[in-house]
Each structure stands twice: as structure tokens, then as C-alpha cells.
Design a protein around this motif. Structure first.
Motif, PDB file in Angstrom:
ATOM      1  N   GLN A  89      16.882  27.852  77.670  1.00  0.00           N
ATOM      2  CA  GLN A  89      17.985  28.769  77.919  1.00  0.00           C
ATOM      3  C   GLN A  89      18.821  28.366  79.129  1.00  0.00           C
ATOM      4  O   GLN A  89      20.025  28.190  79.028  1.00  0.00           O
ATOM      5  CB  GLN A  89      17.439  30.189  78.123  1.00  0.00           C
ATOM      6  CG  GLN A  89      16.729  30.763  76.911  1.00  0.00           C
ATOM      7  CD  GLN A  89      17.692  31.167  75.815  1.00  0.00           C
ATOM      8  OE1 GLN A  89      18.695  31.824  76.070  1.00  0.00           O
ATOM      9  NE2 GLN A  89      17.397  30.768  74.586  1.00  0.00           N
ATOM     10  N   LYS A  90      18.165  28.208  80.284  1.00  0.00           N
ATOM     11  CA  LYS A  90      18.874  27.990  81.532  1.00  0.00           C
ATOM     12  C   LYS A  90      19.275  26.519  81.685  1.00  0.00           C
ATOM     13  O   LYS A  90      18.645  25.634  81.103  1.00  0.00           O
ATOM     14  CB  LYS A  90      17.994  28.400  82.709  1.00  0.00           C
ATOM     15  CG  LYS A  90      17.566  29.860  82.674  1.00  0.00           C
ATOM     16  CD  LYS A  90      16.658  30.183  83.857  1.00  0.00           C
ATOM     17  CE  LYS A  90      16.206  31.640  83.816  1.00  0.00           C
ATOM     18  NZ  LYS A  90      15.330  31.982  84.963  1.00  0.00           N
TER      19      LYS A  90
ATOM     20  N   PRO B 232      24.951  34.138  88.116  1.00  0.00           N
ATOM     21  CA  PRO B 232      23.641  33.625  87.654  1.00  0.00           C
ATOM     22  C   PRO B 232      23.722  32.934  86.298  1.00  0.00           C
ATOM     23  O   PRO B 232      23.054  31.926  86.071  1.00  0.00           O
ATOM     24  CB  PRO B 232      22.773  34.887  87.602  1.00  0.00           C
ATOM     25  CG  PRO B 232      23.398  35.809  88.582  1.00  0.00           C
ATOM     26  CD  PRO B 232      24.872  35.558  88.485  1.00  0.00           C
ATOM     27  N   THR B 233      24.520  33.487  85.391  1.00  0.00           N
ATOM     28  CA  THR B 233      24.644  32.900  84.058  1.00  0.00           C
ATOM     29  C   THR B 233      25.911  32.052  83.909  1.00  0.00           C
ATOM     30  O   THR B 233      26.178  31.522  82.825  1.00  0.00           O
ATOM     31  CB  THR B 233      24.643  34.000  82.984  1.00  0.00           C
ATOM     32  OG1 THR B 233      25.538  35.041  83.381  1.00  0.00           O
ATOM     33  CG2 THR B 233      23.250  34.565  82.788  1.00  0.00           C
TER      34      THR B 233
ATOM     35  N   ARG C   2      22.602  37.147  79.652  1.00  0.00           N
ATOM     36  CA  ARG C   2      21.875  36.208  78.804  1.00  0.00           C
ATOM     37  C   ARG C   2      22.473  34.814  78.986  1.00  0.00           C
ATOM     38  O   ARG C   2      23.664  34.673  79.251  1.00  0.00           O
ATOM     39  CB  ARG C   2      21.964  36.620  77.336  1.00  0.00           C
ATOM     40  CG  ARG C   2      21.506  38.037  77.068  1.00  0.00           C
ATOM     41  CD  ARG C   2      21.793  38.442  75.637  1.00  0.00           C
ATOM     42  NE  ARG C   2      21.631  39.883  75.449  1.00  0.00           N
ATOM     43  CZ  ARG C   2      21.997  40.536  74.358  1.00  0.00           C
ATOM     44  NH1 ARG C   2      22.540  39.878  73.351  1.00  0.00           N
ATOM     45  NH2 ARG C   2      21.810  41.838  74.275  1.00  0.00           N
ATOM     46  N   TYR C   3      21.663  33.803  78.793  1.00  0.00           N
ATOM     47  CA  TYR C   3      22.137  32.434  79.026  1.00  0.00           C
ATOM     48  C   TYR C   3      22.759  31.794  77.793  1.00  0.00           C
ATOM     49  O   TYR C   3      23.246  30.675  77.878  1.00  0.00           O
ATOM     50  CB  TYR C   3      20.991  31.566  79.556  1.00  0.00           C
ATOM     51  CG  TYR C   3      20.683  31.828  81.007  1.00  0.00           C
ATOM     52  CD1 TYR C   3      21.352  31.140  82.021  1.00  0.00           C
ATOM     53  CD2 TYR C   3      19.755  32.791  81.371  1.00  0.00           C
ATOM     54  CE1 TYR C   3      21.083  31.390  83.350  1.00  0.00           C
ATOM     55  CE2 TYR C   3      19.474  33.051  82.696  1.00  0.00           C
ATOM     56  CZ  TYR C   3      20.145  32.349  83.687  1.00  0.00           C
ATOM     57  OH  TYR C   3      19.884  32.595  85.011  1.00  0.00           O
TER      58      TYR C   3
ATOM     59  N   GLU D 164      18.721  24.480  84.068  1.00  0.00           N
ATOM     60  CA  GLU D 164      17.634  23.636  84.565  1.00  0.00           C
ATOM     61  C   GLU D 164      16.593  23.363  83.477  1.00  0.00           C
ATOM     62  O   GLU D 164      15.948  22.310  83.479  1.00  0.00           O
ATOM     63  CB  GLU D 164      16.967  24.257  85.800  1.00  0.00           C
ATOM     64  CG  GLU D 164      16.429  25.651  85.613  1.00  0.00           C
ATOM     65  CD  GLU D 164      17.421  26.726  86.035  1.00  0.00           C
ATOM     66  OE1 GLU D 164      16.961  27.787  86.516  1.00  0.00           O
ATOM     67  OE2 GLU D 164      18.644  26.502  85.905  1.00  0.00           O
ATOM     68  N   GLN D 165      16.420  24.290  82.539  1.00  0.00           N
ATOM     69  CA  GLN D 165      15.516  24.038  81.412  1.00  0.00           C
ATOM     70  C   GLN D 165      16.092  22.962  80.502  1.00  0.00           C
ATOM     71  O   GLN D 165      15.358  22.129  79.964  1.00  0.00           O
ATOM     72  CB  GLN D 165      15.285  25.325  80.627  1.00  0.00           C
ATOM     73  CG  GLN D 165      14.484  26.375  81.382  1.00  0.00           C
ATOM     74  CD  GLN D 165      14.435  27.704  80.643  1.00  0.00           C
ATOM     75  OE1 GLN D 165      15.377  28.074  79.942  1.00  0.00           O
ATOM     76  NE2 GLN D 165      13.334  28.423  80.812  1.00  0.00           N
TER      77      GLN D 165
END
Length: 970
Positions: free
Chosen positions: A467-468, A159-160, A74-75, A470-471
Motif C-alpha cells: 500500500q504505502k 500522510p497519503t 487510504r493509500y 515504502e512498501q
């Protein structure tokens, strides 16, 4: 952070406090009571106790399918741990190692409290090579007798961007622990985290180790709980070469020279910071020097320091910033009714910096162009930029740093607020500029074009939607900054600025994250402001739904209505709205008698008979454009406004003259009025000498150039604008005594630039000879540039456009040798003006080489080239051919990728170009577009709207320009 991109019945103070508090405490969700995002709910179920990479099977399904079962996938961090303090030591190497890499080494101890029992420690770590201890990536210790479970497994979840530490048993709730890590990182030139900046001084390359943590790059410097609400105290130590200076957020202790690994180095430790967010951390190692107010001088707040390259300081480039920092800080102390919260205020100008500036607490970092000013070489616009950016960042020292959002979905309040009050702070420092009016041009007009797209977004997003990394980066856009400023300006107008500021400075409220909820209690016990609805209900409609309304007034019947304004009325709005795209609209209006009135439109349609007018009268709404909406009228009132403009335009306030033009052109694009009506708003301009109407007309006519400069419309359009601009060109020629002096007024200086730029681009007699003459004189004597600093951008551009390779190569040489960043920026822009395709292609290739074009400037350079009709297809081909390199090497999370897509595609207006854009999206769908994802959707929407607009308007626009050009000179 300053993102790259550039008036008002006192009511009872107690009532005001409650009103302002409601929007801040409730609508903006600064209160702690807001429910936590379920994505962050902790899971205490760890992976199987194995070595190496963790398995992802065997876990119970405890969450919905859309949320990963494993917390490390989860981010958002679990809420099981809370940091207390960090003790971090970093040693940046300012010379490359044998492999050619610049690195830094470090170690860190984070002290944290266990809030909920858990057998997992999840902490952010990105691009760090962690040292193993007994085959694990961290050491865990207990404090105050806490039982310490052993580490059973640890890994990096790339990834996170986590370091995950699995424990043999659970940590105890209420107990404190410390986690120790050692690591090596690259001191890269990627402008994020702990990075390096380079410059030449006395023909010697100098390296600066510096930082940019916002939004999610503190984790690239050391493992940390890298979320804004997870505040802590930071104890920093920097190891650095003897002869360099180390700076950080807090005051430093006395540096000492020590021997480490056989090297004599300097160790500088710093006092503990205040409790603060990781994204506000900053530290710099450099050979810079500083200036400060001399001892004994009247320092009202604190004695600020301005840091920069040694030669820049010696040349006095930091003097203006130093002179204005004190007054602006004093203004904000009074505005917030709260003393400056720190013991120091350092501001530093960096040769390489991705944004405009960053509000690191106590150590604000800037691009050189945003802090340094040379009165002989910098323009009026450069000075305004410095004043407003400093004001923006200093505003954050209270609002943003002392008071901090819980999560990035409410970034708009941090940045929208700082953008709005930056005009107030700059106005206090430069009262002669009347800069508060320029917010309409610099923020409101531009962001309306973005917010009128079906692909826009609300100011405040849901936590689960952001969340991410880039978001998060996508939120650093004009909606967040400019619309945020515009709606706060609107709020301050309808409750008055005095009330707005008093609401922020209510004596019993301290500016602390944990105190904002008490505003609501104050509001509940205070009398009403007399508004038709609560401030919360009014403002939620502007914050929680995207877009804005067009208000249509029928002056024959008094009918007033609102509708969601879309540039393309045929576009499909897929984003749902909690208020069905209706707003509570504060309408200020006046008739020809000039008496201002206010009316609230609370539903889709209403009748206000006071708004009916008689024969010969006219009505004007949205006085000084304080409301964030557009206005349409019945055709008779439009004609009366046009008649007033053509006869006595000064009877209409200057901001509203600009508003009439901007509203008409945008209403025409939305098919709400005819394009001919919009064009008619420019007919009076041959009499206009004010900057705001001319700048607004220029921007809107630019759209016509974008759509038609490759068609037969171009010639008649050029001829019409030439006829309109010639009187302004001659006006400034006379005002400046044949171009030998500078206009006195702040905006007059801007409008002189408009006069020359538009005159030269449309072929006004004598203009090109003027600019090329100045430029050739400089080419003959490169050491003696007599071109006025205000005029340099437009003169350079005009001369390079009229010239060939000699002019371009000369300008390139001057660019590479420029020691003043603002001068380099002017040349960087002007180099894109050439009409030679091969030169533009060569310039594009330079953007791939940081030795030629700094990474911080690559996006701007490409966009400049794309703004040139000849360069646009070249830039588009270049982007497509090099997208993977740009995206990967320059970073998919870069703030500027959205601007790159918007800039290169803004001229698109054919089906062929639309299909190319669709193909580009399909070609890269797997790798994604990072922070440019939203911009790509907006580009597709805008292109489709452009296609429809050109098809509908081309013939009538051609006929109108042809007819107007043939008519007698006014």
C-alpha cells in the motif's frame, strides 16, 4: 528499472502459446479480470464542509476497522475517476533563488472521466506548494456541457500524499472534467521526482533538471493520478534557459524563445505521448549533446540518440551504447514479433541517478556507468554492464511500458522478465561472450541466499499487502529481479526458449494490457504440452509462495524427495503458503554417460529407479542449473562427484562444477551435509582455470572470511587458499606473457582478476610487488595510467591496502578529478581497502557531504567500508550515530536502504552483535525503517544463523584448514 545490484525439442507452436499464456495471464495476473482490492473501493461520503484541515468525525463506518473510513486516508486511489490526459507546463530554475533554493514552477490541467458518482476528487500531490484560487487549491471545469459543482473544501493530506478536493455536489458518471492547478516545487538533489543533478565542466558548475518517477514520485512534479493502471496521454511543455536543451518522452516541436517575467527563455513543447503510466514519465533540461547513427547508414529499427555531458560525447564514451542499441532493438522486435512502439529512442547518462537505469518510454535515463564506455579506461565488466543494462531497459519498451502491471504487487514480472531477457538481448549483441551462462552467477546464486531465509517473500504479493510508498520500494529487491529472472528461465527451459518466445509473439495477440486475458482462451482450445500439470499450476507454486526446495536424490534406491530449503533449519517460517511449501520440480539429470533426462517431482517424496547407479558411476542433477532448486545426494554419490572433480573435472559441465560448489556450501550452512564436504569441493581448484567455479568458490569462501577473519581460523584459511590460487596466478602470468597482454576470452578476463585479487590477499609471492609497482608508477606520473582497465579495481585496492596515507590521498585526488564514471567507481571502491582506521573514519564522514560523495554513491561507499574487516565496526558505529540524518535526508523510501542494512551487518556472528542489532531496531521503532524494514528482519535472522553456524563449525574448520595447509603441494 535496473536495480543496483549484475540453453535448451521444439514443440507445437500453438500448444506453446497456450502454455506460456496461462502463466502470464493467470499466474501473473495481468488480466483485467482480477478482482480489485477492497481498499480502493470509493467512498462518496466527504468530510464536513469546513475550511482548513478536514474533520475526521461524523462519517459512517462503511469499511472494516483495518481500512480507514475516509478515502483520503487510504493509500490507494478510489476507482471513481479515470484520467484521460494531462497538459503540464514546468519551468525549472537552474540557478538558486535568493534563499539558496533551486525551484521549479508549473501548472497542470488533468482531464478525467467520472466513472462513478462522487463528490470527492482525490489526486496525488507531494511536496508541492499549490496556489490558492478563491481559497481553494484547484479549479474545476466541465467538458461537453457537464455541470460543474463548486469546490467547497480542499486540502493536502500529507500522510497519503493527496490533494483532496471536496465538491458541493456530485460529479456525473460518464461526464468529463478538468482540474487546473498551479504550484511551486523544490528542484532538490534528492534523486526523486523532478530533481537536480550537478557536474563540473571546464571548472564551471552545471545543473541538470531531470526526473526519476518510479515508483511513486511523479506526484512530486505535478498533481496526478499516480498509480500504474491509471494511464493517460501527456502533453508536456518545458520552459528552460536559452542555450539548454529540453527532452521528454515524445518528439519535440520546434523550440521558441519567449519572454516570461522579464526573462528571455526557451519554450519547448512535445507531441502527445502514447497512453502511459505516470511512473514512466521523464523530462530533462540540460546542456548535453548527443550522437546518432550518421545519415544514410543502415538503421534497422529507429535511429537512437545517446545523450551525455558534452565532453563525454566528444571522448567517444557513448559510441559503444549507440553501436549496440540498434542490434538489441532489432532482436527484441523479432523476439516480441512486434515493432518498436515509438517514434524515437533517446538514452541519456546522468551524473546523479539513484538506480542503475530507468525505462522511461522514449527517454531512458541511466547512471553514467550504465551507458558510457571508454575502451581505454573502462573494464570488460564495465562493457558487460552497459550491454546488459541497455538490453534490460529496451526490453521494457514492450514489456512493462506497452504492457503494464495493474499494481506494484506484480512488479516481479516487469523486472524479472526484463532481467531474464536482458541476457538474451546482450547475447545477440555480443555473441562471443556466452553471457547467457552468466545468469547463474549474476542472478541465481545470489538470490538463493536471500530466498533461503524465513523472512523472504513470494514473487507476487497480495495487493492489500502493498500500500504505502515504502512498501512498494521494498519490492525493488533481488527476489523481484533475480528470482523473477530465474523462474522465467526455468519456465523457458522446460517448455524450450523457442516456445517461450513464440508464446509472447502469437500473431493474434497484441502486446496490450487489455489483450493478455485472451491467452487463456487460446490455451483452453490447444493441445497439451505433455507437461504433468498445467503451466499455471506448475508456476503458481514458484510465484505465490516464497523460497525453493532442496531436492535430495538417493542413488542407491532411486528415492527422490523435496523440502523447503532454509539456510537456518531451526528458523521459524511464519508466512503461510497456499501449497504447504511443496513445488512441482523439473529435474534434469544425467549419469556418467552424459545422456540428459527429465523427471518431474510432483510431491514431497517419490521413487525413480532410473536414478539408481552402479559401482563407479555418478549422477548429476539440475543440468546447467536451469531449475531454481538445490540438489543433495547420498554420501556415496557426493564422494564420486568429488573424485570426478579431482581426476577429470572437465567431464562435468562448467556451470555444474560451480553448482556443486554452491550447493555443497549452502547445504552445509543448512546442516544438510557436513562443512568438511563443502570444503572438499574446493580441493580440485588448483587444476581449474574457468571463471564460474572460481567465482563461486570465492563467494562461498568469503562467508568463511566474514565469520572467521577475527579469529585463529584466519591464518590457516589464508594459507590454504594461497596454495589453491597460486597455480591460477601462475597460469595467467604465463597466458598474459608476464601480465603484458589481455586474455582473449570474456570470462578469462574476469578470472584473471580473481587470480590477482585472491593471490594478493593471501600473500602469493610476487603479487603485492606487482600491484604496488604498477600503482607507484602511476603516482609518479598521474597523467599516464598504464594499469589495464580490467585490473584496476583489484590493483588499486591491493596497493591502497598495502600503503598508507600517501596512496590514499593520491587515489582520492584521482577520484575527485575523474571524468569517466566507471573509473571513479573503481577508485571509490579501492579507497575503502585501506587498513588505516582513521582514513576509513574520514571516508565515512565524507558520505554525509554530497560535495565529497554523491548521494547516489553514499550507500555503496558505506557498504564497501563495511566489507573491510577493519572498517566494519566503524561503519556500524557510523550508521547508528547518523541513522536519523541518513534516513531523513537521503529518504526513507530510497531503494538502497535495504542494501545498506544488509551490507553493514553481513559479518555479524556474535550474541553481542545480535543484541546491538535488536537495540538498533528498538531505538528507531517509532520512526520506522522505510524500505529497509524487511532487510532489518533478514539481518536479525541471518545473524542468529551465523552465531549458530560458527559455534557448530569453528573447531572442525580450523582443524581441516590446518591439516590441508600442512599436506604436500598438489
Amino acid at each position: 528499472m535496473f536495480y543496483i545490484s549484475k540453453a535448451v525439442a521444439v514443440i507445437a507452436v500453438v500448444a506453446a502459446v497456450g502454455a506460456v499464456a496461462t502463466i502470464i495471464a493467470l499466474s501473473v495476473v495481468y488480466a483485467q479480470e482480477k478482482a480489485k482490492n477492497e481498499v480502493t473501493a470509493p467512498s462518496t461520503t466527504g468530510p464536513p464542509a469546513t475550511t482548513g484541515s478536514p474533520a475526521t468525525t461524523g462519517l459512517p463506518a462503511t469499511t472494516t476497522p483495518s481500512i480507514p473510513k475516509e478515502p483520503w486516508k487510504r493509500y490507494r486511489l478510489p476507482d471513481s475517476l479515470a484520467p484521460i490526459s494531462y497538459n503540464v507546463t514546468l519551468w525549472p530554475r537552474l540557478e538558486p533563488n535568493k534563499g539558496g533554493l533551486y525551484i521549479f514552477t508549473g501548472h497542470s490541467v488533468v482531464v478525467f472521466t467520472c466513472v462513478k458518482e462522487t463528490d470527492l476528487i482525490i489526486i496525488h500531490s507531494n511536496k508541492l506548494n499549490l496556489t490558492r484560487f478563491q481559497d481553494h487549491l484547484a479549479k474545476l471545469s466541465g467538458l461537453d456541457g457537464a455541470t460543474v459543482p463548486s469546490v467547497s473544501n480542499s486540502w493536502l493530506e500529507e500522510p497519503t500524499q493527496y490533494l483532496v478536493v471536496q465538491l458541493s455536489s456530485k460529479l456525473q458518471a460518464g461526464k468529463s472534467y478538468e482540474l487546473y492547478t498551479e504550484f511551486v516545487g523544490e528542484l532538490a538533489d534528492d534523486l526523486g521526482g523532478f530533481y537536480r543533478s550537478e557536474y563540473m565542466e571546464d571548472r564551471v558548475k552545471k545543473v541538470v533538471a531531470t526526473t526519476q518517477m518510479q515508483p511513486t514520485d511523479a506526484r512530486k512534479a505535478f498533481p496526478c493520478f499516480d498509480e500504474p493502471a491509471m494511464k493517460a496521454i501527456f502533453h508536456m511543455t518545458l520552459i528552460h534557459p536559452v542555450g539548454t536543451v529540453a527532452l521528454a518522452n515524445a518528439m519535440n516541436y520546434e523550440p521558441t524563445n519567449v519572454t516570461i517575467e522579464g526573462q528571455t527563455v526557451t519554450r519547448t513543447s512535445f507531441e502527445p505521448t502514447k497512453i502511459m503510466s505516470t511512473y514512466l514519465l521523464a523530462f530533462v533540461v540540460c546542456e548535453f549533446t548527443f550522437i546518432r547513427t550518421p545519415p544514410g547508414a543502415d538503421v534497422l529499427v529507429i535511429n537512437p540518440l545517446i545523450w551525455a555531458r558534452r565532453k563525454a560525447i566528444e571522448e567517444g564514451q557513448g559510441d559503444y551504447a549507440l553501436n549496440k542499441t540498434g542490434p538489441i532493438l532489432t532482436f527484441f522486435e523479432k523476439y516480441y514479433n512486434s515493432p518498436y512502439p515509438l517514434e524515437k529512442s533517446d538514452q541519456i547518462a546522468l551524473p546523479d541517478f539513484s538506480a542503475g537505469a530507468m525505462e522511461n518510454w522514449g527517454l531512458i535515463t541511466y547512471r553514467e556507468t550504465a551507458l558510457l564506455y571508454n575502451p581505454d579506461m573502462s573494464s570488460n565488466g564495465d562493457k558487460e554492464w552497459v550491454a546488459t543494462v541497455i538490453s534490460h531497459e529496451l526490453a521494457h519498451m514492450w514489456f512493462g511500458n506497452l504492457v503494464t502491471m495493474k499494481w506494484w504487487n506484480d512488479l516481479w514480472l516487469n523486472e524479472g522478465f526484463a532481467t531474464y531477457v536482458s541476457y538474451l538481448g546482450a547475447n545477440s549483441a555480443e555473441p562471443d561472450w556466452n553471457i547467457k551462462d552468466l545468469i547463474v552467477l549474476n542472478e541465481v546464486h545470489g538470490v538463493m541466499a536471500v530466498d533461503a531465509l524465513a523472512s523472504s517473500h513470494p514473487l507476487s504479493s497480495k495487493e492489500e499487502d502493498i500500500q504505502k510508498p515504502e512498501q512498494i520500494s521494498e519490492l525493488f529487491d533481488s527476489i523481484t529481479y533475480s528470482k523473477g529472472a530465474a523462474v522465467l528461465r526455468m519456465l523457458s527451459e522446460f517448455i524450450t526458449e523457442a516456445v517461450f518466445s513464440r508464446g509472447l509473439s502469437y500473431p493474434s495477440i497484441t502486446l496490450s494490457l487489455f489483450k493478455w486475458s485472451s491467452f487463456q482462451a487460446v490455451n483452453a482450445t490447444t493441445p497439451s504440452l505433455g507437461l504433468p500439470e498445467s503451466v499455471e499450476d506448475i508456476m503458481n507454486r514458484w510465484i505465490l509462495q516464497m523460497g525453493f526446495p532442496v531436492v535430495t536424490i538417493d542413488t542407491k534406491t532411486g528415492r527422490v524427495s523435496q523440502k523447503h530449503f532454509l539456510l537456518d533449519p531451526d528458523s521459524v517460517v511464519e508466512r503461510p503458503s497456499p501449497y504447504s511449501y511443496e513445488w512441482f520440480v523439473p529435474i534434469t539429470w544425467a549419469k556418467a554417460d552424459g545422456v540428459e533426462q527429465q523427471y518431474w517431482l510432483l510431491k514431497k517424496e517419490d521413487t525413480n529407479t532410473k536414478m539408481t547407479i552402479g559401482t563407479g558411476e555418478w549422477l548429476l542433477a539440475n543440468i546447467n542449473m536451469t531449475g531454481f532448486y538445490r540438489v543433495n545426494y547420498d554420501s556415496e554419490n557426493w564422494e564420486r562427484l568429488l573424485t570426478k572433480l579431482s581426476s577429470q573435472h572437465q567431464d562435468i559441465p562448467v556451470i555444474n562444477r560451480a553448482q556443486i560448489i554452491d550447493d555443497a556450501f549452502n547445504l552445509a550452512r543448512a546442516k544438510a551435509v557436513s562443512t568438511i564436504l563443502a570444503l572438499k569441493t574446493t580441493k580440485y581448484l588448483f587444476r581449474e582455470v574457468e571463471y564460474m567455479p572460481w567465482q563461486t568458490a570465492s563467494r562461498n569462501l568469503d562467508y568463511f572470511f566474514l565469520m572467521f577473519d577475527r579469529s585463529e581460523v584466519y591464518g590457516p584459511m589464508q594459507a590454504y587458499i594461497k596454495k589453491q590460487i597460486t597455480p591460477l596466478f601462475n597460469y595467467f602470468k604465463e597466458l598474459t606473457l608476464n601480465w603484458t597482454k589481455i586474455p582473449d576470452g570474456h570470462t578469462d578476463q574476469y578470472n584473471q582478476v580473481n587470480a590477482i585479487s585472491m593471490a594478493c590477499s593471501t600473500g602469493v609471492e610476487g603479487c603485492e610487488e606487482l600491484t604496488t609497482g604498477w600503482f607507484r608508477a602511476w603516482m609518479k606520473d598521474p597523467t599516464n595510467n598504464l594499469i589495464n582497465a580490467n585490473l584496476r579495481s583489484t590493483v588499486y585496492c591491493s596497493a591502497i591496502a598495502a600503503g598508507g596515507v600517501d596512496e590514499w590521498d593520491f587515489a582520492w585526488s584521482m577520484y575527485k578529478n575523474a571524468t569517466i564514471a566507471s573509473e571513479a567507481d573503481k577508485l571509490m571502491y579501492a579507497l575503502s581497502c585501506t587498513k588505516q582506521p582513521w582514513l576509513l573514519n574520514r571516508y565515512l564522514e565524507y558520505c554525509l557531504d554530497p560535495e565529497m560523495i554523491r548521494k547516489q554513491d553514499a550507500t555503496s561507499t558505506i557498504v564497501y567500508i563495511a566489507s573491510n574487516a577493519i572498517g566494519q565496526p566503524l561503519a556500524w558505529d557510523f550508521i547508528r550515530a547518523n541513522w536519523n540524518h541518513l534516513f531523513n535526508d537521503y529518504g526513507g523510501g530510497s531503494f538502497s536502504f535495504g542494501r545498506l542494512i544488509n551490507g553493514v551487518t553481513k559479518r555479524f556472528s556474535t550474541e553481542f552483535e545480535y543484541k546491538q542489532l535488536q537495540q538498533f531496531k528498538e531505538d528507531h521503532v517509532e520512526g520506522g525503517f522505510g524500505s529497509a524494514t524487511m532487510a532489518l528482519e533478514q539481518a536479525l535472522e541471518r545473524t542468529k544463523a551465523n552465531i549458530n553456524w560458527v559455534s557448530l563449525n569453528k573447531e572442525q574448520v580450523l582443524a581441516w584448514f590446518t591439516n590441508e595447509t600442512a599436506s604436500p603441494v598438489y
